[in-house]
Scaffold this motif. Structure first.
Motif, PDB file in Angstrom:
ATOM      1  N   MET A 170       0.967  -1.085  -0.059  1.00 26.49           N
ATOM      2  CA  MET A 170       0.041  -0.079   0.143  1.00 26.49           C
ATOM      3  C   MET A 170       0.845   1.397  -0.119  1.00 26.49           C
ATOM      4  N   ARG A 171       2.334   1.127   0.438  1.00 25.00           N
ATOM      5  CA  ARG A 171       3.095   2.322   0.715  1.00 25.00           C
ATOM      6  C   ARG A 171       3.878   2.454  -0.488  1.00 25.00           C
ATOM      7  N   ALA A 172       3.509   1.634  -1.657  1.00 23.97           N
ATOM      8  CA  ALA A 172       4.457   1.431  -2.916  1.00 23.97           C
ATOM      9  C   ALA A 172       4.295   3.061  -3.477  1.00 23.97           C
ATOM     10  N   VAL A 173       5.461   3.527  -4.063  1.00 21.07           N
ATOM     11  CA  VAL A 173       5.583   4.706  -4.966  1.00 21.07           C
ATOM     12  C   VAL A 173       4.637   4.556  -5.954  1.00 21.07           C
ATOM     13  N   THR A 174       3.843   5.601  -6.202  1.00 16.11           N
ATOM     14  CA  THR A 174       3.140   6.135  -7.560  1.00 16.11           C
ATOM     15  C   THR A 174       3.039   7.152  -8.122  1.00 16.11           C
ATOM     16  N   ASP A 175       2.302   7.519  -9.028  1.00 19.40           N
ATOM     17  CA  ASP A 175       2.347   8.856  -9.630  1.00 19.40           C
ATOM     18  C   ASP A 175       0.984   9.679  -9.351  1.00 19.40           C
ATOM     19  N   GLU A 176       0.679  10.913  -9.983  1.00 13.27           N
ATOM     20  CA  GLU A 176      -0.510  11.702  -9.997  1.00 13.27           C
ATOM     21  C   GLU A 176      -1.601  10.891 -10.582  1.00 13.27           C
ATOM     22  N   GLY A 177      -1.427   9.783 -11.615  1.00 15.86           N
ATOM     23  CA  GLY A 177      -2.350   9.244 -12.063  1.00 15.86           C
ATOM     24  C   GLY A 177      -2.277   9.749 -13.775  1.00 15.86           C
ATOM     25  N   PRO A 178      -2.913   8.669 -14.741  1.00 11.31           N
ATOM     26  CA  PRO A 178      -2.765   9.143 -16.036  1.00 11.31           C
ATOM     27  C   PRO A 178      -3.721  10.162 -16.372  1.00 11.31           C
ATOM     28  N   GLN A 179      -2.994  11.199 -17.159  1.00 12.70           N
ATOM     29  CA  GLN A 179      -3.658  12.758 -17.318  1.00 12.70           C
ATOM     30  C   GLN A 179      -4.344  12.682 -18.398  1.00 12.70           C
ATOM     31  N   ALA A 180      -4.146  11.645 -19.432  1.00 13.95           N
ATOM     32  CA  ALA A 180      -4.901  11.484 -20.774  1.00 13.95           C
ATOM     33  C   ALA A 180      -5.039  10.159 -21.168  1.00 13.95           C
ATOM     34  N   PRO A 181      -6.050   9.782 -22.037  1.00 14.20           N
ATOM     35  CA  PRO A 181      -6.067   8.284 -21.959  1.00 14.20           C
ATOM     36  C   PRO A 181      -4.892   7.750 -22.661  1.00 14.20           C
ATOM     37  N   ASP A 182      -4.665   6.547 -22.845  1.00 19.09           N
ATOM     38  CA  ASP A 182      -3.547   5.788 -23.445  1.00 19.09           C
ATOM     39  C   ASP A 182      -2.117   6.527 -23.296  1.00 19.09           C
ATOM     40  N   SER A 183      -1.947   7.233 -22.014  1.00 19.15           N
ATOM     41  CA  SER A 183      -0.546   7.839 -21.590  1.00 19.15           C
ATOM     42  C   SER A 183       0.348   6.524 -21.287  1.00 19.15           C
ATOM     43  N   PRO A 184       1.567   6.933 -21.602  1.00 24.67           N
ATOM     44  CA  PRO A 184       2.581   5.982 -21.244  1.00 24.67           C
ATOM     45  C   PRO A 184       2.802   5.681 -19.692  1.00 24.67           C
ATOM     46  N   LEU A 185       3.329   4.614 -19.293  1.00 26.28           N
ATOM     47  CA  LEU A 185       3.314   4.277 -17.943  1.00 26.28           C
ATOM     48  C   LEU A 185       4.664   5.099 -17.300  1.00 26.28           C
ATOM     49  N   SER A 186       4.587   5.537 -16.089  1.00 28.47           N
ATOM     50  CA  SER A 186       5.785   6.093 -15.632  1.00 28.47           C
ATOM     51  C   SER A 186       6.425   4.801 -14.720  1.00 28.47           C
ATOM     52  N   GLU A 187       7.752   5.218 -14.321  1.00 23.98           N
ATOM     53  CA  GLU A 187       8.455   3.906 -14.003  1.00 23.98           C
ATOM     54  C   GLU A 187       7.981   3.196 -12.691  1.00 23.98           C
TER      55      GLU A 187
END
Ligand code: ADP
Ligand code: TRP
Length: 358
Positions: A246-263
């Motif tokens: 649950m503490r794993a690092v994420t990002d702010e979420g996809p901002q547009a459809p079909d965005s590339p994945l962050s690391e």
């Protein structure tokens, strides 16, 4: 069980702590998969662990826990030779003999030695000290105390001995060990040609036909590793494991459809692909693509799927650890088998080098 017509596979894991998901998917699960088809030898490298001077009580506890983890993950002592490195004293003697044909220069140029020596001395690599010559000067200058011990320098000799003493030809290891394997081949060739013999076969790395797996950590970048402090251990209880996921690092979420994945998100998907069903992976991939994904849901699912893999193993680890008599039977049987071939190789080697009995 050892059979003469099967190719000899050998691998070991250093006794430096509990096994994590990276060790499981990168090594252990593959060891289990090849047990029926090869003459398999898997050991716990406690002598290698001594190069970093562990606390004696901790070293023994680590040997015991890795042994229990090997068995709990499915290594079968009836099929594979499972042993502790220090239970085979022939290894120590051959290490002395082989060192007579190993150059200190080639050892000092080994990447793992440079990394470990720098770490012990608190030196960060820079353009100024990155060349072999600069490094050698720097280490010889700085390493006048025992922080960089001779065992660390001769680590590749010991690893070559593990392999050559069993005449293993297939060695499943991660990428970081390939240089050690290259040195092993060099030492084998050199010994054979110096004495004009064909004693040692040249070993190669072994991926069991599949692509090598790199299990990522939960901290957003890089691989899962003991020294990275980002591990999910096979032994983690459900509460601890869920908390880590649950503490794993994420990002702010996809901002547009079909965005590339962050690391960090790509890493979560890699873990999901290893542990979940294709349907679950597809569900979250689609949700990412149409921006409806909630990382909290993905993490909850991931934690449960990891637990489905680790729970039976964890329960077996605890049962096996409680059964001292079984553990000692397993290592005795393994040592006996491993020593048989080791003693033969050592006696051939002594003879070739001119050590004869009166
Ligand atoms: P660590 O990096 O945690 O110290 P070791 O170097 O002791 O682990 O590795 C033992 C075995 O597990 C090696 O064969 C190595 O290639 C494999 N391994 C370790 N971490 C990973 C990972 N994150 N992904 C895949 N395989 C791994
Ligand atoms: N050096 C290996 C590691 O750090 C462990 C090891 C020691 C090993 N001896 C070996 C692996 C022989 C394969 C074969 O992971």
């Amino acid at each position: 069980m050892a059979e003469q017509n099967k190719e000899i596979v050998l691998s070991g894991i250093r006794a430096t702590g509990n096994l994590h998901l990276g060790n499981y998917y990168g090594a252990l699960r593959k060891f289990v998969a090849v047990q029926d088809d090869y003459d398999c030898n898997f050991f716990i490298a406690d002598l290698h662990a001594l190069t970093t001077n562990p606390d004696p009580a901790q070293l023994h506890a680590n040997v015991k826990s890795i042994l229990a983890e090997y068995l709990a993950a499915g290594l079968d002592p009836e099929k594979s030779t499972i042993f502790v490195q220090s239970d085979v004293p022939e290894i120590a003697e051959m290490y002395l003999l082989l060192n007579m044909h190993v150059g200190i220069g080639e050892l000092m140029r080994t990447t793992s030695f440079k990394d470990k020596a720098r770490k012990a001395l608190g030196i960060t690599p820079s353009a100024d000290n990155d060349s072999d010559e600069a490094f050698e000067k720097e280490i010889i200058g700085a390493a006048t105390n025992k922080r960089v011990n001779a065992g660390l320098l001769t680590y590749p000799t010991l690893m070559a001995v593990d392999i050559l003493i069993q005449k293993a030809t297939k060695v499943p290891v991660g990428k970081d060990q390939l240089q050690h394997l290259e040195l092993t081949r060099r030492f084998a060739r050199r010994f054979n040609s110096f004495y004009g013999v064909e004693l040692f076969p040249e070993p190669s790395d072994f991926n069991f036909g599949g692509a090598p797996v790199k299990v990522p950590g939960l901290d957003g970048s890089g691989k899962m590793g003991k020294s990275e402090g980002n591990c999910i251990y096979l032994i983690d209880d459900p509460k601890v494991l869920r908390k880590k996921v649950m503490r794993a690092v994420t990002d702010e979420g996809p901002q547009a459809p079909d965005s590339p994945l962050s690391e960090p998100i790509a890493n979560l998907f890699t873990l999901l692909e290893l542990t979940s069903t294709p349907e679950v992976v597809k569900h979250f991939r689609d949700a990412y693509a149409d921006c409806s994904i909630r990382y909290g849901d993905l993490k909850k699912q991931l934690a449960e799927d990891i637990l489905a893999v680790t729970t039976p193993i964890r329960e077996r680890i605890n049962d096996i650890l409680a059964d001292e008599a079984y553990l000692s039977r397993v290592v005795k049987m393994g040592a006996e088998r491993a020593r048989e071939r080791a003693a033969n190789t050592l006696s051939e080697m002594r003879h070739i080098m001119g050590i004869r009995k009166f």
